[in-house]
Design a protein around this motif. Structure first.
Motif, short mmCIF file in Angstrom:
data_model
loop_
_atom_site.label_atom_id
_atom_site.label_comp_id
_atom_site.label_asym_id
_atom_site.label_seq_id
_atom_site.Cartn_x
_atom_site.Cartn_y
_atom_site.Cartn_z
N ILE A 55 33.17 43.41 57.81
CA ILE A 55 33.43 44.04 59.06
C ILE A 55 33.92 42.88 59.77
O ILE A 55 33.77 41.80 59.50
N ASN A 56 34.95 43.15 60.85
CA ASN A 56 35.39 41.93 61.66
C ASN A 56 35.02 42.16 63.17
O ASN A 56 34.73 43.47 63.54
N ILE A 57 34.45 41.08 63.53
CA ILE A 57 33.98 40.99 65.08
C ILE A 57 34.66 39.91 65.83
O ILE A 57 35.17 38.95 65.37
N ARG A 58 34.64 40.20 66.96
CA ARG A 58 35.37 38.91 67.94
C ARG A 58 33.78 38.49 68.74
O ARG A 58 33.50 39.28 69.33
N LEU A 59 33.70 37.31 69.04
CA LEU A 59 32.69 36.57 69.65
C LEU A 59 33.38 35.67 70.59
O LEU A 59 34.55 34.95 70.25
N ASN A 60 32.78 35.63 71.88
CA ASN A 60 32.89 34.49 72.66
C ASN A 60 32.79 33.07 71.82
O ASN A 60 31.95 32.88 71.19
N GLU A 61 33.67 32.41 72.27
CA GLU A 61 33.69 30.86 71.67
C GLU A 61 32.16 30.25 71.75
O GLU A 61 31.88 29.45 70.89
N SER A 62 31.85 30.25 72.96
CA SER A 62 30.31 29.67 73.22
C SER A 62 29.34 30.56 72.40
O SER A 62 28.46 29.71 71.96
N LEU A 63 29.50 31.74 72.37
CA LEU A 63 28.36 32.56 71.29
C LEU A 63 28.48 31.92 70.02
O LEU A 63 27.54 31.68 69.28
N LEU A 64 29.77 31.77 69.49
CA LEU A 64 30.13 31.39 68.26
C LEU A 64 29.80 30.04 67.99
O LEU A 64 29.13 29.63 66.80
N GLY A 65 29.74 29.14 68.80
CA GLY A 65 29.37 27.81 68.73
C GLY A 65 27.87 27.72 68.55
O GLY A 65 27.31 26.82 67.82
N ASP A 66 27.10 28.60 69.40
CA ASP A 66 25.72 28.69 69.12
C ASP A 66 25.15 29.04 67.86
O ASP A 66 24.27 28.64 67.38
N LEU A 67 26.04 30.35 67.51
CA LEU A 67 25.59 30.78 66.08
C LEU A 67 25.86 29.67 65.15
O LEU A 67 25.08 29.57 64.20
N ASP A 68 26.89 28.83 64.95
CA ASP A 68 27.00 27.91 64.06
C ASP A 68 25.95 26.91 64.15
O ASP A 68 25.61 26.44 63.16
N ILE A 70 23.27 36.91 61.63
CA ILE A 70 23.83 38.33 62.46
C ILE A 70 23.02 39.21 62.04
O ILE A 70 22.57 40.26 62.84
N GLU A 71 22.95 39.39 60.58
CA GLU A 71 22.28 40.68 60.09
C GLU A 71 20.81 40.55 60.66
O GLU A 71 20.10 41.66 61.22
N LYS A 72 19.98 39.48 60.89
CA LYS A 72 18.63 39.22 61.25
C LYS A 72 18.61 39.66 62.71
O LYS A 72 17.77 40.36 63.16
N SER A 73 19.62 39.21 63.32
CA SER A 73 19.84 39.38 65.05
C SER A 73 19.77 40.90 65.16
O SER A 73 19.28 41.52 66.02
N ILE A 74 20.70 41.63 64.75
CA ILE A 74 21.14 42.88 64.42
C ILE A 74 19.59 43.87 64.29
O ILE A 74 19.27 44.91 65.07
N ALA A 75 19.06 43.44 63.07
CA ALA A 75 17.87 44.23 62.59
C ALA A 75 16.72 44.09 63.77
O ALA A 75 15.95 44.96 64.05
N ALA A 76 16.49 42.79 64.32
CA ALA A 76 15.65 42.65 65.43
C ALA A 76 15.95 43.37 66.63
O ALA A 76 14.96 43.78 67.34
#
Length: 75
Positions: free
Chosen positions: A5-18, A32-38
């Motif tokens: 799937i394609n998603i768009r994330l805020n740059e700061s959120l993407l930075g945190d994710l990375d 992302i999978e673990k976060s959605i499941a939780a």
């Protein structure tokens, strides 16, 4: 089977994710999978609260176990 799937994330959120992915030596996808499941637990609570409100407002019909058994022909 996984689907892309394609998603768009805020740059700061993407930075945190990375940052988390790097720190934990995991992929973005894994986190992302673990976060959605939780988050599904939170969504279940929200839906439950909504159903309770509907019952309290009388906007849905509620049946007792005995009524359900009777309708299904179970003694």
């Amino acid at each position: 089977m996984k689907k892309a799937i394609n998603i768009r994330l805020n740059e700061s959120l993407l930075g945190d994710l990375d940052s988390y992915a790097h720190e934990l030596d995991r992929t973005r996808t894994y986190l992302i999978e673990k976060s959605i499941a939780a988050y599904f637990d939170t969504l279940d609570e929200m839906i439950s609260d909504q159903r309770i409100d509907e019952v309290k407002q009388g906007s849905v019909e509620v049946f007792s176990l005995e009524q359900v058994a009777q309708r299904l022909g179970i003694s």
